[in-house]
Design a protein around this motif. Structure first.
Motif: not given
Lengths: 248, 214
Positions: B4, B129-136, B139, B141-143, B145
């Motif tokens: 990582q 702001v992030g480009h989160n690929t595994d966010r599907t 949601s 956590e995305a919120l 963030n």
């Protein structure tokens, strides 16, 4: 923090630059479970983020340009991206600077002499390194502080819609609208900050000039008046003998 | 952490390689000015490259010294890094901070005027702001963030506004100072003029009476 480009008459600026990098860092910190296909996923993430981030770069900087100096900045741009360059002179002299923007072949896309602030939008026609320069070569002794903002491409969305199967929920769309509003607030704030800095710089110049010239004038006044009297007296003391002769 | 971390570094490197850069001569120091309100965490990423890619082998050691000075000219950070790295600092006072970069490459080549490319990226704040690929699936956590990001933006705006108020106060002081100076010196000059005028006339009159010309 993201930037917003707006092409109004006054030069609006953006606050912060890149995304993607620190978010990746945060994400990799949170990944506590390391799975077998983790390596492939990391590689894919890197490649995908790179692809996505290719069009969301932009920079804003404030730097000092000494007299008779020229400072150039370079950026690699992909064909077809819409870019905007805005600049404003914050302190120094008559608050103006020369600016020029060239494409990879050396063709001048934008050239202005002695401008205080301006905004220029263009779409990149070729791949390559674009160069923009600020020049203070016409000034002999004033340093200038120049702020510029070069925005390449669009801002990344708050919720990326590549893997999306449904529309944004109400919470998410509320977040997006708050985000847009805050971006424009930051925009206006930076613009206001620059204007205020410019105004304050002028006020400081005025203050020192007033003090300097007032003291100078008072001294000149005294010196001139005293010397007038002395000079006049010196005229009459020499011609004392001649005036009597003229009178008779 | 190994993979990582490598992924993160690779990502940074690629991002920086495509970012804006400017020239830096050897032993030349270039500074950028940032207006930073207090208690803000600032992160900077940089990448140093030779101007000519073919000359990569000739320059053995590329190094960069980063110096951060605040508005009182106190040095907040002064560190040497390799050709690629990251630096962080927290601004304690609101004001203009000077981030200065200077190369200290250890090559003694004949190409003394060789220039280097410095890629730079300065960010403020911790959450972007992030480009989160595994966010599907994540949601929530995305919120979370994005809410953190929004909160941070608002805090940043508030801090900037506080700082702006202080600066306006200074501005107003300067203007009032100028105003009172103009008034005071105009009065002084007028009084000097009057006094000197009277003195001149008196002296000349006495002088002419003495010389028996009047």
């Amino acid at each position: 923090m993201r930037c917003v480009v707006s092409n109004t008459r006054l030069s609006i600026s953006c606050i912060r630059v890149r995304t993607g990098v620190s978010s990746f860092f945060l994400r990799s910190c949170r990944l506590s479970v390391f799975r077998m296909h983790g390596s492939l996923r990391v590689l894919l993430q890197v490649l995908w983020a790179q692809l996505l981030c290719g069009w969301v770069l932009g920079s804003e900087l404030t730097f000092e340009l000494p007299d008779n100096a020229k400072q150039c900045f370079y950026e690699d741009i992909i064909m077809g991206t819409k870019c905007t360059l805005e600049f404003q002179v914050v302190t120094g002299g008559h608050y103006d600077v020369d600016c020029r923007l060239e494409d990879p072949d050396g063709t001048t896309l934008y050239k202005e002499m002695k401008k205080q602030y301006d905004s220029f939008t263009f779409t990149a026609a070729k791949n390559g390194t674009y160069k923009f320069c600020f020049s203070n070569e016409f000034s002999t002794f004033t340093h200038k502080t120049v702020y510029f903002d070069f925005q390449v491409g669009d801002d990344p969305p708050l919720f990326p819609n590549e893997n999306r199967v449904t529309a944004l929920t109400q919470m998410e769309s509320a977040c997006v609208s708050i985000h847009e509003a805050l971006k424009s607030v930051i925009d206006y704030q930076t613009h206001f900050r620059l204007r205020e800095a410019q105004g304050r710089s002028r006020a400081e110049d005025l203050n020192t000039r007033v003090a300097f010239w007032s003291i100078g004038e008072a001294i000149i006044l005294l010196v001139v008046s005293i010397s007038q009297v002395v000079l006049l007296r010196s005229f009459f003391s020499d011609k004392k003998t001649t005036t009597t002769r003229v009178g008779s | 952490m190994g993979l990582q971390g490598t992924g993160f570094l690779l990502q940074c490197y690629l991002m920086l390689a495509a970012s804006m850069f400017f020239h830096l001569g050897e032993q030349e120091e270039k500074c950028i000015i940032e207006e930073i309100p207090e208690d803000t965490l600032v992160t900077g990423f940089f990448l140093l490259e030779p101007w000519d890619v073919k000359a990569l082998s000739k320059l053995p050691q590329l190094g960069l010294t980063v110096t951060v000075k605040d508005s009182n000219s106190e040095i907040m950070l002064s560190k040497r890094y390799g050709k690629f790295g990251k630096f962080t600092f927290t601004a304690h006072t609101s004001g203009q901070h000077f981030l200065c970069f200077k190369t200290n490459s250890t090559s003694f080549s004949v190409f003394a005027r060789e220039r280097l490319k410095l890629h730079l990226d300065v960010q403020m704040g911790e959450f972007t702001v992030g480009h989160n690929t595994d966010r599907t699936k994540d949601s929530m956590e995305a919120l979370e963030n994005s809410l953190r990001h929004l909160t941070e933006q608002m805090i940043h705006i508030t801090r900037q506004q506080e700082f702006q108020r202080e600066k306006e106060e200074v501005f107003r002081q300067i203007s009032e100072n100028t105003n009172s100076k103009v008034l005071w010196w105009a009065a002084v000059q007028t009084s000097i003029l009057l006094v000197v005028g009277f003195w001149q006339m008196k002296r000349l009159k006495d002088f002419f009476i003495e010389k028996k010309l009047v």
